[in-house]
Write a protein that holds these residues in place. Structure first.
Motif, PDB file in Angstrom:
ATOM      1  N   SER A  56      54.084 -12.180 -49.180  1.00 34.51           N
ATOM      2  CA  SER A  56      54.222 -13.318 -48.267  1.00 34.51           C
ATOM      3  C   SER A  56      53.999 -12.899 -46.826  1.00 34.51           C
ATOM      4  CB  SER A  56      55.613 -13.948 -48.421  1.00 34.51           C
ATOM      5  OG  SER A  56      55.790 -14.473 -49.723  1.00 34.51           O
ATOM      6  N   TRP A  57      54.546 -11.748 -46.419  1.00 35.40           N
ATOM      7  CA  TRP A  57      54.385 -11.304 -45.037  1.00 35.40           C
ATOM      8  C   TRP A  57      52.952 -10.858 -44.749  1.00 35.40           C
ATOM      9  CZ3 TRP A  57      57.137 -12.647 -41.160  1.00 35.40           C
ATOM     10  CH2 TRP A  57      58.505 -12.904 -41.313  1.00 35.40           C
ATOM     11  N   ILE A  58      52.277 -10.287 -45.740  1.00 38.56           N
ATOM     12  CA  ILE A  58      50.863  -9.951 -45.548  1.00 38.56           C
ATOM     13  C   ILE A  58      50.059 -11.229 -45.340  1.00 38.56           C
ATOM     14  CG2 ILE A  58      48.779  -9.006 -46.621  1.00 38.56           C
ATOM     15  CD1 ILE A  58      50.658  -6.844 -45.632  1.00 38.56           C
ATOM     16  N   ALA A  59      50.371 -12.264 -46.115  1.00 38.76           N
ATOM     17  CA  ALA A  59      49.682 -13.547 -45.949  1.00 38.76           C
ATOM     18  C   ALA A  59      49.928 -14.122 -44.560  1.00 38.76           C
ATOM     19  CB  ALA A  59      50.145 -14.534 -47.028  1.00 38.76           C
ATOM     20  N   VAL A  60      51.152 -14.039 -44.072  1.00 39.51           N
ATOM     21  CA  VAL A  60      51.466 -14.518 -42.727  1.00 39.51           C
ATOM     22  C   VAL A  60      50.647 -13.745 -41.690  1.00 39.51           C
ATOM     23  CG1 VAL A  60      53.265 -14.657 -40.955  1.00 39.51           C
ATOM     24  CG2 VAL A  60      53.768 -15.356 -43.307  1.00 39.51           C
ATOM     25  N   GLY A  61      50.546 -12.432 -41.883  1.00 43.32           N
ATOM     26  CA  GLY A  61      49.762 -11.619 -40.962  1.00 43.32           C
ATOM     27  C   GLY A  61      48.288 -11.989 -40.958  1.00 43.32           C
ATOM     28  N   LEU A  62      47.760 -12.291 -42.131  1.00 44.10           N
ATOM     29  CA  LEU A  62      46.355 -12.694 -42.208  1.00 44.10           C
ATOM     30  C   LEU A  62      46.128 -14.052 -41.549  1.00 44.10           C
ATOM     31  CD1 LEU A  62      45.526 -11.532 -45.844  1.00 44.10           C
ATOM     32  CD2 LEU A  62      44.516 -10.627 -43.740  1.00 44.10           C
ATOM     33  N   VAL A  63      47.081 -14.967 -41.697  1.00 43.75           N
ATOM     34  CA  VAL A  63      46.967 -16.269 -41.036  1.00 43.75           C
ATOM     35  C   VAL A  63      47.008 -16.092 -39.518  1.00 43.75           C
ATOM     36  CG1 VAL A  63      48.106 -18.498 -40.657  1.00 43.75           C
ATOM     37  CG2 VAL A  63      47.879 -17.587 -42.977  1.00 43.75           C
ATOM     38  N   ALA A  64      47.899 -15.207 -39.030  1.00 41.38           N
ATOM     39  CA  ALA A  64      47.945 -14.932 -37.590  1.00 41.38           C
ATOM     40  C   ALA A  64      46.642 -14.291 -37.129  1.00 41.38           C
ATOM     41  CB  ALA A  64      49.132 -14.019 -37.266  1.00 41.38           C
ATOM     42  N   SER A  65      46.052 -13.431 -37.968  1.00 41.04           N
ATOM     43  CA  SER A  65      44.760 -12.832 -37.640  1.00 41.04           C
ATOM     44  C   SER A  65      43.670 -13.897 -37.565  1.00 41.04           C
ATOM     45  CB  SER A  65      44.376 -11.784 -38.688  1.00 41.04           C
ATOM     46  OG  SER A  65      45.286 -10.709 -38.697  1.00 41.04           O
ATOM     47  N   LEU A  66      43.743 -14.876 -38.469  1.00 38.55           N
ATOM     48  CA  LEU A  66      42.788 -15.986 -38.435  1.00 38.55           C
ATOM     49  C   LEU A  66      42.878 -16.729 -37.107  1.00 38.55           C
ATOM     50  CD1 LEU A  66      40.757 -17.913 -39.777  1.00 38.55           C
ATOM     51  CD2 LEU A  66      42.703 -19.086 -40.835  1.00 38.55           C
ATOM     52  N   ALA A  67      44.122 -16.964 -36.655  1.00 39.33           N
ATOM     53  CA  ALA A  67      44.306 -17.602 -35.344  1.00 39.33           C
ATOM     54  C   ALA A  67      43.729 -16.731 -34.233  1.00 39.33           C
ATOM     55  CB  ALA A  67      45.790 -17.861 -35.100  1.00 39.33           C
ATOM     56  N   GLY A  68      43.933 -15.416 -34.333  1.00 35.69           N
ATOM     57  CA  GLY A  68      43.378 -14.504 -33.338  1.00 35.69           C
ATOM     58  C   GLY A  68      41.863 -14.510 -33.343  1.00 35.69           C
ATOM     59  N   ASP A  69      41.271 -14.546 -34.543  1.00 35.77           N
ATOM     60  CA  ASP A  69      39.809 -14.612 -34.641  1.00 35.77           C
ATOM     61  C   ASP A  69      39.268 -15.831 -33.901  1.00 35.77           C
ATOM     62  OD1 ASP A  69      39.532 -12.319 -36.168  1.00 35.77           O
ATOM     63  OD2 ASP A  69      39.570 -13.376 -38.080  1.00 35.77           O
ATOM     64  N   ILE A  70      39.923 -16.971 -34.119  1.00 30.80           N
ATOM     65  CA  ILE A  70      39.468 -18.215 -33.498  1.00 30.80           C
ATOM     66  C   ILE A  70      39.645 -18.157 -31.988  1.00 30.80           C
ATOM     67  CG2 ILE A  70      39.924 -20.696 -33.319  1.00 30.80           C
ATOM     68  CD1 ILE A  70      40.689 -20.581 -36.330  1.00 30.80           C
ATOM     69  N   LEU A  71      40.787 -17.676 -31.528  1.00 34.53           N
ATOM     70  CA  LEU A  71      41.050 -17.628 -30.090  1.00 34.53           C
ATOM     71  C   LEU A  71      40.082 -16.686 -29.372  1.00 34.53           C
ATOM     72  CD1 LEU A  71      44.938 -17.619 -30.225  1.00 34.53           C
ATOM     73  CD2 LEU A  71      43.521 -19.366 -29.136  1.00 34.53           C
ATOM     74  N   LEU A  72      39.733 -15.582 -30.013  1.00 27.39           N
ATOM     75  CA  LEU A  72      38.829 -14.628 -29.375  1.00 27.39           C
ATOM     76  C   LEU A  72      37.378 -15.118 -29.351  1.00 27.39           C
ATOM     77  CD1 LEU A  72      40.165 -11.154 -30.595  1.00 27.39           C
ATOM     78  CD2 LEU A  72      40.529 -12.291 -28.409  1.00 27.39           C
ATOM     79  N   MET A  73      37.089 -16.163 -30.123  1.00 28.65           N
ATOM     80  CA  MET A  73      35.753 -16.760 -30.058  1.00 28.65           C
ATOM     81  C   MET A  73      35.618 -17.715 -28.880  1.00 28.65           C
ATOM     82  SD  MET A  73      34.675 -17.618 -33.990  1.00 28.65           S
ATOM     83  CE  MET A  73      35.890 -18.927 -34.133  1.00 28.65           C
ATOM     84  N   LEU A  74      36.747 -18.129 -28.329  1.00 28.52           N
ATOM     85  CA  LEU A  74      36.753 -19.098 -27.239  1.00 28.52           C
ATOM     86  C   LEU A  74      36.451 -18.402 -25.916  1.00 28.52           C
ATOM     87  CD1 LEU A  74      39.856 -21.183 -28.377  1.00 28.52           C
ATOM     88  CD2 LEU A  74      37.430 -21.670 -28.767  1.00 28.52           C
ATOM     89  N   PRO A  75      36.346 -19.141 -24.810  1.00 25.85           N
ATOM     90  CA  PRO A  75      36.058 -18.518 -23.509  1.00 25.85           C
ATOM     91  C   PRO A  75      37.033 -17.392 -23.176  1.00 25.85           C
ATOM     92  CG  PRO A  75      35.864 -20.889 -23.353  1.00 25.85           C
ATOM     93  CD  PRO A  75      36.407 -20.600 -24.730  1.00 25.85           C
ATOM     94  N   PRO A  76      36.633 -16.467 -22.277  1.00 27.28           N
ATOM     95  CA  PRO A  76      37.440 -15.281 -21.965  1.00 27.28           C
ATOM     96  C   PRO A  76      38.886 -15.567 -21.599  1.00 27.28           C
ATOM     97  CG  PRO A  76      35.282 -15.095 -20.963  1.00 27.28           C
ATOM     98  CD  PRO A  76      35.352 -16.481 -21.543  1.00 27.28           C
ATOM     99  N   GLY A  77      39.173 -16.740 -21.071  1.00 30.56           N
ATOM    100  CA  GLY A  77      40.542 -17.074 -20.686  1.00 30.56           C
ATOM    101  C   GLY A  77      41.516 -17.107 -21.837  1.00 30.56           C
ATOM    102  N   ARG A  78      40.977 -17.146 -23.076  1.00 34.10           N
ATOM    103  CA  ARG A  78      41.841 -17.184 -24.263  1.00 34.10           C
ATOM    104  C   ARG A  78      42.126 -15.784 -24.807  1.00 34.10           C
ATOM    105  NH1 ARG A  78      41.637 -21.541 -22.380  1.00 34.10           N
ATOM    106  NH2 ARG A  78      41.477 -23.573 -23.415  1.00 34.10           N
ATOM    107  N   PHE A  79      41.662 -14.738 -24.128  1.00 33.31           N
ATOM    108  CA  PHE A  79      41.814 -13.379 -24.660  1.00 33.31           C
ATOM    109  C   PHE A  79      43.274 -13.006 -24.847  1.00 33.31           C
ATOM    110  CE2 PHE A  79      42.366  -8.787 -24.038  1.00 33.31           C
ATOM    111  CZ  PHE A  79      41.600  -8.316 -25.089  1.00 33.31           C
ATOM    112  N   VAL A  80      44.106 -13.342 -23.865  1.00 32.84           N
ATOM    113  CA  VAL A  80      45.523 -12.977 -23.956  1.00 32.84           C
ATOM    114  C   VAL A  80      46.171 -13.693 -25.141  1.00 32.84           C
ATOM    115  CG1 VAL A  80      47.762 -13.082 -22.806  1.00 32.84           C
ATOM    116  CG2 VAL A  80      45.735 -12.424 -21.516  1.00 32.84           C
ATOM    117  N   LEU A  81      45.823 -14.966 -25.351  1.00 30.74           N
ATOM    118  CA  LEU A  81      46.366 -15.697 -26.498  1.00 30.74           C
ATOM    119  C   LEU A  81      45.901 -15.058 -27.811  1.00 30.74           C
ATOM    120  CD1 LEU A  81      45.959 -19.420 -25.356  1.00 30.74           C
ATOM    121  CD2 LEU A  81      48.061 -18.061 -25.454  1.00 30.74           C
ATOM    122  N   GLY A  82      44.657 -14.605 -27.833  1.00 29.10           N
ATOM    123  CA  GLY A  82      44.171 -13.907 -29.011  1.00 29.10           C
ATOM    124  C   GLY A  82      44.939 -12.614 -29.240  1.00 29.10           C
ATOM    125  N   LEU A  83      45.235 -11.907 -28.158  1.00 30.83           N
ATOM    126  CA  LEU A  83      46.012 -10.679 -28.250  1.00 30.83           C
ATOM    127  C   LEU A  83      47.397 -10.964 -28.809  1.00 30.83           C
ATOM    128  CD1 LEU A  83      45.469  -7.671 -27.379  1.00 30.83           C
ATOM    129  CD2 LEU A  83      46.840  -8.172 -25.351  1.00 30.83           C
TER     130      LEU A  83
END
Length: 221
Positions: A56-83
């Protein structure tokens, strides 16, 4: 062929297509294939037989990574949110390892080379980080703890699933270091292949560790 059997092929194909699109600067394709690759890994874990706190925790981590992937695709101002999203992913992975053989009583020896490598990378990045020094330092500390916990879990359990996670954690160290050097120090040839190749190797290692976990149900929710 069942959906469960198709998912690994989908994950690999999406990862390859995303890497190609990123290398060629095809942003519209990156916006499709990058989240699709991680989403397929989430599905692999969720469709694996059995449940456990670890899975379950690995799945949660992968979902958070998915959110990070999406945020890092956005303009540079979203880098901190991706981090922050990837920080949450690593905290989830730490929780997974701590629930299944690691934790505060984990052997310290596996963490020593990880700590040395993390300090060396941070020292190299430090002059170029500017206002990002504190966020990046916190991130480096977190990923170092994550890798130590994964390696300690393998030392305790000596199982195939623990080995997958340990190797995946080391690939994460390489991937994030390569990304930070490219972003904060200087771009270098082939960075996209180094960063994405090791990133997908890392996420695949953690995915396989959850999908092949031994004793699922031993500590079920």
């Amino acid at each position: 062929m069942t959906v469960r059997q198709l998912l690994p092929f989908l994950a690999v194909a999406a990862a390859v297509l995303n890497t190609r699109a990123d290398a060629l600067g095809l942003r519209s394709q990156v916006h499709v294939f990058k989240p699709l690759a991680t989403l397929a890994l989430v599905a692999i874990v969720l469709r694996a037989a059995g449940t456990s706190r670890y899975r379950s925790w690995i799945a949660v981590g992968l979902v958070a990574s998915l959110a990070g992937d999406i945020l890092l695709m956005l303009p540079p101002g979203r880098f901190v949110l991706g981090l922050v999203a990837f920080l949450m992913a690593h905290l989830s992975y730490i929780r997974a390892f701590a629930s299944d053989g690691a934790g505060v009583r984990a052997p310290l020896l596996p963490g020593i080379p990880v700590l040395v490598a993390a300090i060396a990378v941070l020292a190299f990045l430090w002059p170029s980080l500017g206002a990002m020094r504190i966020p990046v330092a916190c991130y480096v500390a977190t990923i170092a703890v994550m890798s130590w916990q994964a390696l300690a879990r393998w030392q305790v359990r000596r199982s195939r699933d623990a080995a997958f996670a340990a190797v995946g954690s080391l690939f994460f160290l390489v991937s994030d270091s390569a990304l930070a050097i490219d972003r904060f120090v200087a771009p270098y040839p082939g960075a996209v292949f180094v960063v994405l190749g090791t990133y997908y190797a890392a996420q695949w290692g953690l995915t396989l560790s959850a999908a092949t976990e031994r004793g699922v149900g031993r500590h079920s929710n």
